[in-house]
Design an enzyme around this catalytic site. Structure first.
Site, PDB file in Angstrom:
ATOM      1  CG  ASN A   9      -1.724   1.207   1.407  1.00  0.00           C
ATOM      2  OD1 ASN A   9      -1.804   2.040   0.508  1.00  0.00           O
ATOM      3  ND2 ASN A   9      -2.350   1.337   2.575  1.00  0.00           N
ATOM      4  CE  LYS A  11      -0.186   3.191   4.755  1.00  0.00           C
ATOM      5  NZ  LYS A  11      -0.099   3.261   6.202  1.00  0.00           N
ATOM      6  CG  HIS A  94      -5.692   1.779   5.242  1.00  0.00           C
ATOM      7  ND1 HIS A  94      -5.303   2.767   6.121  1.00  0.00           N
ATOM      8  CD2 HIS A  94      -4.664   0.919   5.143  1.00  0.00           C
ATOM      9  CE1 HIS A  94      -4.072   2.501   6.523  1.00  0.00           C
ATOM     10  NE2 HIS A  94      -3.659   1.388   5.941  1.00  0.00           N
ATOM     11  CD  GLU A  96      -2.994   5.440   6.753  1.00  0.00           C
ATOM     12  OE1 GLU A  96      -2.953   5.509   5.507  1.00  0.00           O
ATOM     13  OE2 GLU A  96      -2.090   4.901   7.427  1.00  0.00           O
ATOM     14  CD  GLU A 166      -3.409  -2.681   7.247  1.00  0.00           C
ATOM     15  OE1 GLU A 166      -2.266  -2.851   6.808  1.00  0.00           O
ATOM     16  OE2 GLU A 166      -4.108  -1.706   6.952  1.00  0.00           O
ATOM     17  N   GLY A 172       2.419   2.246  10.716  1.00  0.00           N
ATOM     18  CA  GLY A 172       3.335   3.373  10.565  1.00  0.00           C
ATOM     19  C   GLY A 172       4.042   3.775  11.847  1.00  0.00           C
ATOM     20  CB  SER A 212       5.291  -1.736  12.003  1.00  0.00           C
ATOM     21  OG  SER A 212       4.852  -0.405  12.230  1.00  0.00           O
TER      22      SER A 212
END
Ligand code: PGA
Length: 250
Positions: A9, A11, A94, A96, A166, A172, A212
């Site tokens: 991904n 992003k 996701h 985010e 996730e 991240g 991560s």
């Protein structure tokens, strides 16, 4: 049926020329693949059509899509548009998107259904916040996200659905879930799918871990019986790291 997948991904990273360079490097690195994992990359929307021309072994995903088929929805990208650009997979939900753009489980369910109706495969993401885990609510959160997000799907639809776990606290942050935490939640998700659908669906659904994941920890994460691969953010922006993660399976 269930297959090993490592998906990158990207992003909101890379300009078009950089994205093309990275896609070419990832495609070239697939020649060094020593595992049978499928490689997928999810570049930004603006890169998709061009990236599709420089990959073949590596498959193409989008990072998001509209809830609507077509029409007056300024700024939105439909599943049909993605398909016409060579996309086969769409990341849906996701964290985010959930947190910054307020995408809720009902909205994500509409996206999943639309994507499937167009013959694309959703990579449906779920994951709990740190405070939810600390409060012991992580299983409840995942159950709600999955049971609403995949509501109304048939067992046959599920053949085309990939689920990515996730944990938000691992995305991240450099803090990864331990192999035990990943396995525990993946097993929970598989059992949940058995209840929502059937044992065959549970057994056949590919469950990815994300958060991560990098070359140094991929092997121990992927060694778990219910972890079928990874959804990789930061480490997917370097072709060398990405192929090392793919080969963590070998
Ligand atoms: P990360 O991101 O690997 O950079 O933690 C994973 C993801 O958001 O899919």
């Amino acid at each position: 049926m269930r297959r090993k997948i490592v998906a990158g991904n990207w992003k909101m990273n890379t300009q078009l020329h950089e994205g093309l360079e990275l896609a070419r490097a990832v495609e070239a690195s697939s020649g060094e693949k020593t595992s049978d994992a499928l490689m997928i990359i999810a570049p930004p929307f603006t890169h998709l059509a061009k990236v599709s021309e420089v990959i073949s072994e590596v498959k193409l995903a989008a990072q998001n899509c509209s809830t609507e088929e077509s029409g007056a929805y300024t700024g939105e990208i439909s599943p049909d548009m993605l398909k016409s650009a060579g996309v086969e997979y769409v990341i849906i939900g996701h964290s985010e998107r959930r947190s910054y753009y307020h995408e809720d489980n009902e909205m994500l369910n509409r996206k999943v259904q639309l994507v499937l109706s167009k013959g694309l495969s959703p990579i449906f993401c779920c994951g709990e916040l740190l405070e939810e885990r600390e409060a012991g609510k992580h299983f409840d959160v995942i159950r709600e996200q999955i049971s609403v997000g995949l509501k109304g799907l048939s067992s046959s639809d599920m053949k085309n659905v990939i689920v990515a776990y996730e944990p938000v606290w691992a995305i991240g942050t450099g803090v990864t879930a331990s192999p035990e935490q990943a396995q525990e939640m993946h097993k929970y998700i598989r059992d949940l799918l058995a209840g929502l659908f059937d044992a065959q669906v549970a057994d056949d659904t590919t469950l990815l871990y994300g958060g991560s994941c990098k070359p140094s920890n991929a092997e121990e994460l992927f060694a778990n019986p219910d972890v079928d691969g990874g959804l990789i953010g930061g480490a997917s922006l370097k072709a060398d790291d990405f192929i090392r993660i793919v080969n963590a399976y070998a």
